[in-house]
Design a protein around this motif. Structure first.
Motif, short mmCIF file in Angstrom:
data_model
loop_
_atom_site.label_atom_id
_atom_site.label_comp_id
_atom_site.label_asym_id
_atom_site.label_seq_id
_atom_site.Cartn_x
_atom_site.Cartn_y
_atom_site.Cartn_z
N GLY A 25 6.12 3.96 1.38
CA GLY A 25 5.28 5.42 1.38
C GLY A 25 4.29 4.91 -0.26
O GLY A 25 4.95 4.18 -1.21
N LEU A 26 4.16 6.47 -1.11
CA LEU A 26 3.31 6.07 -2.46
C LEU A 26 4.11 6.03 -3.07
O LEU A 26 5.48 6.86 -2.74
N SER A 27 4.00 5.81 -4.75
CA SER A 27 5.18 5.88 -5.81
C SER A 27 4.10 5.31 -7.08
O SER A 27 3.23 5.05 -6.57
N ASP A 28 4.51 6.64 -8.23
CA ASP A 28 4.28 5.64 -9.14
C ASP A 28 3.76 4.86 -9.77
O ASP A 28 1.91 4.75 -10.35
N ASN A 29 3.93 3.51 -8.92
CA ASN A 29 3.84 2.50 -9.78
C ASN A 29 3.51 1.54 -8.65
O ASN A 29 3.42 0.29 -8.82
#
Ligand code: PLP
Length: 358
Positions: free
Chosen positions: A198-202
Motif C-alpha cells: 500500500g502507498l504511504s507518504d514517504n
C-alpha cells in the motif's frame, strides 16, 4: 562487470560456441498469449499515436487498485528502470546520499553517480541470511541521507526482508524524513505470495512487467508515489520518453487482469528450480535458499575467486555473473535459474566440474 560478461559471451559466440546464459535476469517463460493478442488488436485499431505521459487512465486505475491508492499516484514508465531513475533524480540533490543494501543491483549506484549524488553501501551478511539489521541502518544514516533503496526480494540474493524489519525500516525512515524507494521487481515471483504494498507518504514503489509477465523487451513498468512526486515523474516522462506506446499499455492491462494466476504459475516454476539447484549443486557451494524469483548467489569455497571461476565456467559453455558486479563479493557469483530444467541440469554439472578443478 555485468556488461563485461556479455562481451566475453559475444566473443565466444562469434567463434561458433553455444553458451548457456545463466548470467541474464530474463524469464524464459513467454509473454502471456492474451497480452500479445491485446497488443495486436490495439495496433490494428491504430492506437499508435502520442499519448499521456502519465499513462493510460484504465491501466493506472488497475495499478492503483493493487496498491490501494488513487490513479493520480500512478505513473507508467518505459520499464521500471526509468521509474527508478526519475524517482532518484527527483529525490536526490548533489549533496545528498542514498542508502543501498548490499549485495545490490548495480543500476542504483550508477544512477546516483550520474546524478552527482552519493551512496552509502550497507553490507549484509550471508551468515545472517542476507537480512538487514535496522541498527546498522541507523548508524549509516547522516543528515544528507534522503533515500533508502529497498529491493526485496533482492537481486542478486532473492531474499526478502522480514515483514517486521521492513516495518521498522519504514518507521525509521519516516521519523528521519527519508523516502524509501521500494523496487518490487521480484515481488510477483515470491514463493509465499506477498501482497502488493500500500502507498504511504514517504514511500515510492517501482515495479515492472518484465519479470512476472516475461515482458522484458516490451519496456513497461510503473511508479506509485504521493501526488507531488508523481507530478515530477510525469514531467520527466514529458521531456524524455513521452509515453509507453499505447498498444504495450493495452498488453500490460491484459497481463494485470490475470496477475494472480500468472504470478502463481511463474513462482511455482521458480521454486521448483531453486529446489533443483539445491539438490544438484555441489554442497561446497553455500547459498541462502531464495524467497522468490530466479537468482541464487552462492559462495565459492576455499576462497576461490569468482572472476576466475566464472571465466573457467564460461570456457565450459556456461555464463554466470561474478560477485563483484553486486558489491564487495569476490567469492560469490550470481546464477540465474531462468532456463528450462534440462538446460539447468547441464549447467549445474559444468558448475560442479569447474569447482572440482579449482
Ligand atoms: N529492478 C531490479 C532489481 C532488476 O533486477 C531489474 C532488471 O533486471 C529492474 C529493476 C529493471 O527492470 P525493467 O526491465 O522494468 O527496466
Amino acid at each position: 562487470m555485468l556488461y563485461e560478461t556479455f562481451e566475453k559471451i559475444y566473443a565466444l559466440e562469434r567463434q561458433g560456441r553455444k553458451i548457456i546464459k545463466l548470467n541474464v535476469g530474463e524469464p524464459d517463460w513467454g509473454v502471456p498469449e492474451s497480452s500479445v493478442e491485446s497488443a495486436f488488436c490495439s495496433i490494428k485499431n491504430h492506437e499508435d499515436k502520442y499519448a499521456s505521459a502519465r499513462g493510460q487512465l484504465s491501466l493506472r486505475e488497475k495499478v492503483a487498485k493493487l496498491h490501494n491508492c488513487s490513479s493520480e499516484n500512478v505513473v507508467i514508465s518505459t520499464g521500471s528502470k526509468i521509474a527508478i531513475f526519475s524517482a532518484m533524480k527527483s529525490l536526490l540533490g548533489p549533496k545528498d546520499n542514498a542508502i543501498i543494501l548490499s549485495p545490490y543491483w548495480q543500476a542504483y549506484e550508477l544512477i546516483a553517480r550520474s546524478l552527482g549524488a552519493g551512496t552509502k553501501i550497507l553490507p549484509l551478511k550471508q551468515e545472517s541470511k542476507w537480512k538487514p539489521n535496522i541498527g546498522a541502518l541507523e548508524d549509516a544514516v547522516d543528515k544528507n541521507t534522503k533515500l533508502i533503496i529497498l529491493n526485496s526480494p533482492s537481486n542478486p540474493t532473492s531474499v526478502a526482508i522480514d515483514h517486521s524489519e521492513e516495518n521498522k525500516m519504514l518507521k525509521f525512515a519516516q521519523e528521519h524524513g527519508i523516502t524509501v524507494l521500494a523496487d518490487d521487481a521480484y515481488r510477483g515471483l515470491s514463493f509465499q505470495a506477498l501482497p502488493d504494498r500500500g502507498l504511504s507518504d514517504n514511500l515510492v514503489i517501482a515495479n515492472t512487467f518484465s519479470k512476472t509477465f516475461g515482458m522484458t523487451g516490451w519496456r513497461i513498468g510503473y511508479a506509485v508515489a504521493h501526488e507531488s512526486l508523481a507530478k515530477k515523474l510525469v514531467e520527466f516522462n514529458q521531456i524524455t520518453t513521452t509515453n509507453v506506446p499505447v498498444f504495450i499499455q493495452q498488453a500490460a492491462q491484459t497481463a494485470l487482469e490475470q496477475k494472480g494466476k500468472i504470478s502463481k504459475i511463474a513462482s511455482a516454476k521458480c521454486e521448483k528450480r531453486a529446489n533443483l539447484a539445491k539438490k544438484s549443486l555441489s554442497k561446497e557451494l553455500e547459498f541462502v535458499f531464495p524467497d522468490a524469483g530466479f537468482y541464487i548467489f552462492p559462495k565459492l569455497p576455499r576462497g576461490i575467486d569468482s572472476v576466475k571461476f566464472s571465466d573457467k565456467l564460461l570456457e565450459k559453455g556456461v555464463a554466470v555473473v561474478p560477485g563483484p558486479a553486486f558489491g564487495n563479493y569476490p567469492n560469490n557469483f550470481r546464477l540465474s535459474l531462468a532456463a528450462g530444467e534440462e538446460t539447468l541440469k547441464i549447467a549445474f554439472e559444468a558448475v560442479n566440474k569447474t569447482l572440482g578443478e579449482m
